[in-house]
Design an enzyme around this catalytic site. Structure first.
Site, PDB file in Angstrom:
ATOM      1  N   HIS A 261      44.907 -16.984 -41.977  1.00 24.84           N
ATOM      2  CA  HIS A 261      44.145 -15.990 -41.191  1.00 24.84           C
ATOM      3  C   HIS A 261      43.475 -16.741 -40.047  1.00 24.84           C
ATOM      4  O   HIS A 261      44.162 -17.232 -39.161  1.00 24.84           O
ATOM      5  CB  HIS A 261      43.166 -15.299 -42.152  1.00 24.84           C
ATOM      6  N   HIS A 302      53.174 -12.897 -37.595  1.00 26.11           N
ATOM      7  CA  HIS A 302      51.996 -12.065 -37.835  1.00 26.11           C
ATOM      8  C   HIS A 302      52.362 -10.959 -38.799  1.00 26.11           C
ATOM      9  O   HIS A 302      53.484 -10.440 -38.730  1.00 26.11           O
ATOM     10  CB  HIS A 302      51.495 -11.460 -36.512  1.00 26.11           C
ATOM     11  N   ASP A 360      46.479 -17.283 -32.068  1.00 29.33           N
ATOM     12  CA  ASP A 360      45.923 -18.578 -32.461  1.00 29.33           C
ATOM     13  C   ASP A 360      46.698 -19.748 -31.887  1.00 29.33           C
ATOM     14  O   ASP A 360      46.176 -20.853 -31.786  1.00 29.33           O
ATOM     15  CB  ASP A 360      45.918 -18.689 -33.989  1.00 29.33           C
TER      16      ASP A 360
HETATM   17  N1  ACO Z   1      57.221 -20.294 -39.603  1.00 31.20           N
HETATM   18  C1  ACO Z   1      58.437 -20.205 -40.215  1.00 31.20           C
HETATM   19  N2  ACO Z   1      58.856 -19.117 -40.899  1.00 31.20           N
HETATM   20  C2  ACO Z   1      58.011 -18.071 -40.950  1.00 31.20           C
HETATM   21  C3  ACO Z   1      56.750 -18.096 -40.352  1.00 31.20           C
HETATM   22  C4  ACO Z   1      56.371 -19.252 -39.652  1.00 31.20           C
HETATM   23  N3  ACO Z   1      55.181 -19.324 -39.060  1.00 31.20           N
HETATM   24  N4  ACO Z   1      56.119 -16.925 -40.581  1.00 31.20           N
HETATM   25  C5  ACO Z   1      56.969 -16.170 -41.313  1.00 31.20           C
HETATM   26  N5  ACO Z   1      58.121 -16.877 -41.535  1.00 31.20           N
HETATM   27  C6  ACO Z   1      59.310 -16.385 -42.233  1.00 31.20           C
HETATM   28  C7  ACO Z   1      59.124 -16.357 -43.737  1.00 31.20           C
HETATM   29  O1  ACO Z   1      59.512 -17.582 -44.340  1.00 31.20           O
HETATM   30  C8  ACO Z   1      60.003 -15.216 -44.128  1.00 31.20           C
HETATM   31  O2  ACO Z   1      61.348 -15.652 -44.087  1.00 31.20           O
HETATM   32  P1  ACO Z   1      62.443 -15.044 -45.127  1.00 31.20           P
HETATM   33  O3  ACO Z   1      62.523 -13.582 -44.773  1.00 31.20           O
HETATM   34  O4  ACO Z   1      63.680 -15.803 -44.826  1.00 31.20           O
HETATM   35  O5  ACO Z   1      61.883 -15.277 -46.496  1.00 31.20           O
HETATM   36  C9  ACO Z   1      59.835 -14.223 -42.975  1.00 31.20           C
HETATM   37  O6  ACO Z   1      59.498 -15.027 -41.837  1.00 31.20           O
HETATM   38  C10 ACO Z   1      58.746 -13.185 -43.215  1.00 31.20           C
HETATM   39  O7  ACO Z   1      57.551 -13.883 -43.577  1.00 31.20           O
HETATM   40  P2  ACO Z   1      56.382 -13.280 -44.466  1.00 31.20           P
HETATM   41  O8  ACO Z   1      55.585 -14.389 -45.054  1.00 31.20           O
HETATM   42  O9  ACO Z   1      56.936 -12.249 -45.390  1.00 31.20           O
HETATM   43  O10 ACO Z   1      55.533 -12.539 -43.372  1.00 31.20           O
HETATM   44  P3  ACO Z   1      54.052 -12.043 -43.537  1.00 31.20           P
HETATM   45  O11 ACO Z   1      53.923 -10.874 -42.653  1.00 31.20           O
HETATM   46  O12 ACO Z   1      53.696 -11.878 -44.961  1.00 31.20           O
HETATM   47  O13 ACO Z   1      53.211 -13.295 -43.006  1.00 31.20           O
HETATM   48  C11 ACO Z   1      51.872 -14.714 -41.679  1.00 31.20           C
HETATM   49  C12 ACO Z   1      52.507 -13.316 -41.836  1.00 31.20           C
HETATM   50  C13 ACO Z   1      51.022 -15.065 -42.915  1.00 31.20           C
HETATM   51  C14 ACO Z   1      50.951 -14.692 -40.462  1.00 31.20           C
HETATM   52  C15 ACO Z   1      53.021 -15.743 -41.497  1.00 31.20           C
HETATM   53  O14 ACO Z   1      53.810 -15.404 -40.374  1.00 31.20           O
HETATM   54  C16 ACO Z   1      52.492 -17.169 -41.374  1.00 31.20           C
HETATM   55  O15 ACO Z   1      52.252 -17.832 -42.388  1.00 31.20           O
HETATM   56  N6  ACO Z   1      52.313 -17.683 -40.101  1.00 31.20           N
HETATM   57  C17 ACO Z   1      51.751 -18.987 -39.901  1.00 31.20           C
HETATM   58  C18 ACO Z   1      50.242 -18.931 -40.044  1.00 31.20           C
HETATM   59  C19 ACO Z   1      49.577 -18.233 -38.873  1.00 31.20           C
HETATM   60  O16 ACO Z   1      49.871 -18.488 -37.707  1.00 31.20           O
HETATM   61  N7  ACO Z   1      48.623 -17.326 -39.195  1.00 31.20           N
HETATM   62  C20 ACO Z   1      47.840 -16.601 -38.192  1.00 31.20           C
HETATM   63  C21 ACO Z   1      48.027 -15.135 -38.295  1.00 31.20           C
HETATM   64  S1  ACO Z   1      47.223 -14.350 -36.953  1.00 31.20           S
HETATM   65  C22 ACO Z   1      45.597 -14.209 -37.376  1.00 31.20           C
HETATM   66  O17 ACO Z   1      45.169 -14.278 -38.491  1.00 31.20           O
HETATM   67  C23 ACO Z   1      44.669 -13.988 -36.233  1.00 31.20           C
END
Ligand code: ACO
Length: 424
Positions: A261, A302, A360
């Site tokens: 987050h 996201h 971010d």
């Molecule tokens: N890098 C690589 N792969 C990713 C990333 C990433 N940053 N984010 C998602 N994926 C992939 C997952 O591995 C998954 O792949 P799959 O379908 O082959 O299994 C797919 O994309 C979907 O990912 P989920 O985790 O299901 O997506 P979710 O919506 O639950 O997660 C989140 C969103 C937590 C923000 C995620 O994208 C992440 O961890 N990003 C990195 C952390 C980050 O930047 N957080 C800031 C969010 S913005 C904020 O809070 C203001």
């Protein structure tokens, strides 16, 4: 009306509530009377409340506060005006804005006893730990006198929190450095004052760079609210018990701290440090794509936006302005971030999953360029998000509300008899 049939039994009729914009919602509250719960880990399909404050269309990359697009607010408004909008639902007139700014200024001081809290922390304490503690401690200053059923008390709480948060944020940094605290100045704006309280030497003689003050105002503004995200939902859930609002905001700060987050911008910089040099970028992108490797590109993806985050666009532009102003375009970490962004935006894995840079990704770069240490990044997000948290708390408390109490799919042991310790 929606109709749900389970195991060929009679259909259960469920009302559908119309949204003013965006998806309508199926009201499943009747299901519990029929012996069922819905199951939605991570609340990906669950609306927990109705709200008039913020609308997001993640597929289209739209963010509206009380109907106003974030891009217009970022360009033509400022953080305190947005605070007013979030709290009141309408933009202020010129007089209302002056009064509001004056009111925030009036609350821009902290009690001497609260200052003493900081001295209880080690100098190397994470500033978010200090923020959780000190903001929670505000509850001790405003508890017996606070009636949350009184609209004027709720308004004062909102104003106090917005006014005090940047002061506490700057104090957490100065405590870490062993520097004396600096009071805000009446002649500076909200963001300018934050820079002054953060960076002024002990004698207070500090000139605020207007480009950096504007960039900071944008950073606060772009983070101000994002509907029912994890930290806002935490504030609402804590608030639904009737708890003290300062304690609820402390709960929101705790939720914001995590790297998935608000901790993401700090995580972006840590990740860039781990990557080390541009030659390693390919290796890390490969790791991010490996389903057996938990590594992710921080600052990408996201939960809601499956398109370019509209805040990220504004942040990207602000990033350029700040780098130009400071003449640090050649910073190797910043160059590496830009290279990583280019590669990931073209890579099939990221394109297919609609993973774009989020707000971010750029805020970390800007903050680093301005000289904000990485462990302060989430504290700055905290300051920006405060009006959103408190606006949601006010919205919930102003009308009759239920205590938040999710149910579960129980998968543990069924009933069994206790076994005395000598027989186990
Ligand atoms: N890098 C690589 N792969 C990713 C990333 C990433 N940053 N984010 C998602 N994926 C992939 C997952 O591995 C998954 O792949 P799959 O379908 O082959 O299994 C797919 O994309 C979907 O990912 P989920 O985790 O299901 O997506 P979710 O919506 O639950 O997660 C989140 C969103 C937590 C923000 C995620 O994208 C992440 O961890 N990003 C990195 C952390 C980050 O930047 N957080 C800031 C969010 S913005 C904020 O809070 C203001």
């Amino acid at each position: 009306m929606a109709s749900l049939t389970v195991d060929s039994k009679d259909p259960i009729e469920l009302p559908v509530h119309a949204a003013s914009v965006g998806p309508d919602v199926i009201d499943v509250s009747e299901l519990t009377n029929q012996g069922y719960f819905t199951y939605d880990p991570g609340f990906v399909s669950t609306a927990s409340c109705n709200s008039n404050i913020t609308y997001i269309d993640g597929d289209e990359g739209i963010l509206l506060h009380c109907g106003y697009p974030i891009e217009q607010l970022a360009e033509r408004s400022d953080f305190l005006e947005l605070c007013y909008l979030l709290l009141n639902g309408e933009l202020p007139s010129a007089t209302e804005k002056d009064d509001f700014v004056g009111e925030i200024r009036r609350h821009s001081k902290v009690d001497d006893q609260l200052r003493n809290f900081f001295t209880g922390f080690r100098r190397d304490a994470h500033p978010m730990a200090m923020m959780c503690g000190v903001v929670g401690a505000l509850a001790a200053f405003y508890h017996n006198s606070l009636d949350i059923t009184d609209a004027s008390h709720r308004r004062d709480t909102a104003h106090r929190l917005i006014a005090k948060m940047p002061i506490l944020a700057a104090m957490s940094r100065r405590h870490a450095l062993g520097l004396p605290f600096i009071d805000p100045r009446d002649d500076l704006g909200y963001a300018g004052n934050f820079l002054h309280m953060m960076f002024a030497p002990a004698d207070g003689d500090y000139e605020v760079n207007p480009v950096l003050a504007r960039a900071f105002d944008r950073i606060f503004l772009l983070h101000a609210d994002h509907e029912q995200n994890a930290s806002t939902s935490t504030v609402r859930l804590a608030g639904s018990t009737g708890a003290n609002p300062y304690a609820c905001i402390a709960a929101g700060i705790a939720a914001l701290w995590g790297p998935a987050h608000g901790g993401a911008n700090e995580a972006v910089l840590n990740m860039l440090a781990e990557i080390g040099t541009p030659e390693n970028i390919g290796k890390f992108v490969k790791r991010a794509k490996d389903p057996d490797d938990p590594f992710r590109i921080m600052g990408f993806g996201h939960r809601v936006y499956k398109n370019y985050d509209p805040r990220a666009r504004v942040m990207q532009q602000t990033c350029r302005e700040v780098l130009d102003e400071l003449g640090v375009e050649n910073d190797p970490t910043l160059q590496m971030a830009q290279q990583l962004e280019r590669i990931a935006l073209e890579d099939e894995y990221f394109v297919d999953r609609r993973l774009y840079p989020n707000v971010d990704f750029y805020s970390g770069i800007i903050l680093r360029a301005i000289g904000i240490p990485e462990d302060m990044f989430t504290v700055i997000f905290t300051t920006g998000r405060t009006p959103g948290w408190i606006a949601h708390w006010c919205e919930m408390v102003a009308v009759p509300y239920k205590i938040g109490r999710p149910r579960q799919l129980y998968t543990g042991a069924s009933r069994r008899d206790f076994v005395p310790i000598e027989k186990r």
